[in-house]
Write a protein that holds these residues in place. Structure first.
Motif, PDB file in Angstrom:
ATOM      1  N   THR A 232     -45.953 -73.000 -54.293  1.00  0.00           N
ATOM      2  CA  THR A 232     -44.923 -73.110 -53.251  1.00  0.00           C
ATOM      3  C   THR A 232     -45.478 -73.218 -51.837  1.00  0.00           C
ATOM      4  O   THR A 232     -44.720 -73.226 -50.875  1.00  0.00           O
TER       5      THR A 232
ATOM      6  N   TRP B 268     -43.804 -68.507 -60.447  1.00  0.00           N
ATOM      7  CA  TRP B 268     -43.726 -68.945 -59.061  1.00  0.00           C
ATOM      8  C   TRP B 268     -44.853 -68.291 -58.288  1.00  0.00           C
ATOM      9  O   TRP B 268     -44.882 -67.067 -58.138  1.00  0.00           O
TER      10      TRP B 268
ATOM     11  N   LEU C 220     -46.162 -67.329 -55.069  1.00  0.00           N
ATOM     12  CA  LEU C 220     -45.545 -67.137 -53.757  1.00  0.00           C
ATOM     13  C   LEU C 220     -46.583 -66.639 -52.760  1.00  0.00           C
ATOM     14  O   LEU C 220     -47.245 -65.636 -52.992  1.00  0.00           O
TER      15      LEU C 220
ATOM     16  N   VAL D 281     -39.875 -67.446 -49.730  1.00  0.00           N
ATOM     17  CA  VAL D 281     -38.887 -66.833 -50.628  1.00  0.00           C
ATOM     18  C   VAL D 281     -37.480 -67.013 -50.052  1.00  0.00           C
ATOM     19  O   VAL D 281     -36.537 -67.338 -50.772  1.00  0.00           O
TER      20      VAL D 281
ATOM     21  N   TRP E 233     -32.018 -65.058 -60.332  1.00  0.00           N
ATOM     22  CA  TRP E 233     -33.476 -65.034 -60.475  1.00  0.00           C
ATOM     23  C   TRP E 233     -33.943 -63.918 -61.408  1.00  0.00           C
ATOM     24  O   TRP E 233     -35.143 -63.647 -61.492  1.00  0.00           O
TER      25      TRP E 233
ATOM     26  N   HIS F  59     -40.180 -65.347 -62.946  1.00  0.00           N
ATOM     27  CA  HIS F  59     -41.442 -64.622 -62.809  1.00  0.00           C
ATOM     28  C   HIS F  59     -42.125 -65.047 -61.510  1.00  0.00           C
ATOM     29  O   HIS F  59     -42.261 -66.240 -61.239  1.00  0.00           O
ATOM     30  N   ALA F  60     -42.585 -64.079 -60.741  1.00  0.00           N
ATOM     31  CA  ALA F  60     -43.254 -64.367 -59.476  1.00  0.00           C
ATOM     32  C   ALA F  60     -44.638 -63.727 -59.469  1.00  0.00           C
ATOM     33  O   ALA F  60     -44.828 -62.617 -59.966  1.00  0.00           O
TER      34      ALA F  60
ATOM     35  N   ALA G 178     -47.133 -62.806 -56.476  1.00  0.00           N
ATOM     36  CA  ALA G 178     -47.171 -62.711 -55.017  1.00  0.00           C
ATOM     37  C   ALA G 178     -48.574 -62.344 -54.562  1.00  0.00           C
ATOM     38  O   ALA G 178     -49.215 -61.455 -55.129  1.00  0.00           O
TER      39      ALA G 178
ATOM     40  N   ALA H 173     -39.862 -60.953 -52.808  1.00  0.00           N
ATOM     41  CA  ALA H 173     -39.476 -61.523 -54.100  1.00  0.00           C
ATOM     42  C   ALA H 173     -38.572 -60.564 -54.868  1.00  0.00           C
ATOM     43  O   ALA H 173     -37.584 -60.990 -55.492  1.00  0.00           O
TER      44      ALA H 173
ATOM     45  N   PHE I  18     -36.037 -61.576 -58.159  1.00  0.00           N
ATOM     46  CA  PHE I  18     -36.963 -61.992 -59.223  1.00  0.00           C
ATOM     47  C   PHE I  18     -37.108 -60.858 -60.238  1.00  0.00           C
ATOM     48  O   PHE I  18     -37.347 -59.711 -59.879  1.00  0.00           O
TER      49      PHE I  18
ATOM     50  N   VAL J  55     -42.185 -59.362 -60.963  1.00  0.00           N
ATOM     51  CA  VAL J  55     -43.009 -59.647 -59.785  1.00  0.00           C
ATOM     52  C   VAL J  55     -44.349 -58.954 -59.972  1.00  0.00           C
ATOM     53  O   VAL J  55     -44.417 -57.735 -60.144  1.00  0.00           O
TER      54      VAL J  55
END
Length: 270
Positions: free
Chosen positions: A7, A208, A210, A216, A228, A232-233, A235, A244, A249, A252
């Motif tokens: 992203t 994702w 991030l 975000v 969301w 799955h994030a 970070a 997130a 999300f 995270v």
């Protein structure tokens, strides 16, 4: 291994997709921050004045690779006319390896660049300060080269962020700080195809990646009403992880923003 949605802004996202692909990771770019030159007359004038005053600064701190690109792009001779920063003994500070790489690509000698230690827990202003704090003496001035957001979320994010913390440390050490805006950040303009991809990635097990809390916020704006909880994030900073989770999300995870750490986190999620 799950697909990874990168992203970061377009130039950085393309670089990360290439790096991850070389490691066998299925990655695609879906930039959540649009970057462009700042067209504000006052900002352009301030940038020109900063170019003319390089020798007066103890250091130039660049918040990102985009700050480097847009600082040097209007006047490429700054970096290419005989290594100007080395000649005037001005340091270039980078909060992470991506920014340091951008400085080298702009022509800044590696010996003029300072950044966090390779094994620092994070690549951010706090880790940078551990390396450069000894450079500041009373009366020294540091120029912080940053971007400016065109969205309200960016305004809110700027309150208490890393560069403001760094400015306070410099001032506490007896130095002074100036800021200059080199580029503009904004929300992306998703095509219908990109909206469909984002909606799919919210529920198909994609990760994702991030790298900004502002990103975000842009994602939430681009897909209003999107759930969301199944997303799955990954970070790359605790502040981003917090954003997130606040966005909803379901999963995270946090990791250092170094390639090896990102790949290891992705592989462990497979």
């Amino acid at each position: 291994m799950p697909r990874v949605i990168v992203t970061r802004p377009a130039r950085e996202a393309a670089h990360w997709v290439k790096l991850l692909g070389a490691r066998g990771v299925d990655a695609m770019a879906l930039p959540l921050i649009a970057i462009g030159p700042c067209r504000d007359a006052a900002a352009e004038q301030a940038l020109t004045q900063a170019h003319a005053r390089l020798a007066q600064y103890r250091a130039l701190m660049f918040v990102s690779g985009n700050a480097v690109f847009h600082f040097f792009e209007p006047n490429k001779a700054l970096a290419l006319d005989g290594q100007a920063l080395a000649a005037i003994k001005t340091r270039a500070w980078a909060p992470g390896p991506g920014t340091a790489r951008a400085l080298e690509q702009a022509g800044v000698p590696p010996g003029c660049i300072d950044g966090p230690a390779p094994d620092a827990p994070q690549f951010d202003s706090e880790a940078l300060w551990q390396q450069v704090s000894g450079q500041i003496r009373p009366g020294d001035c540091v120029l912080i080269v940053r971007g400016r957001s065109s969205t309200p979320q960016g305004v809110h994010e700027s309150l208490g962020n890393g560069r403001d913390w760094l400015a306070r440390q410099i001032e506490a050490a007896g130095g002074t700080v100036e800021f200059v805006v080199a580029y503009q950040r904004g929300a992306p303009h998703f095509s219908a195809h990109e909206v469909a991809l984002a909606q799919q990635a919210a529920c198909d097990g994609s990760i994702w990646l991030l790298s900004s809390s502002e990103a975000v916020a842009h994602l939430a704006e681009a897909l209003p009403g999107q759930h969301w909880g199944a997303a799955h994030a990954l970070a790359t900073h605790p502040r981003i992880a917090e954003a997130a989770r606040a966005a909803g999300f379901g999963t995270v995870r946090e990791c250092r923003p170094a390639l090896e750490d990102v790949v290891a986190s992705i592989e462990s999620a497979a």
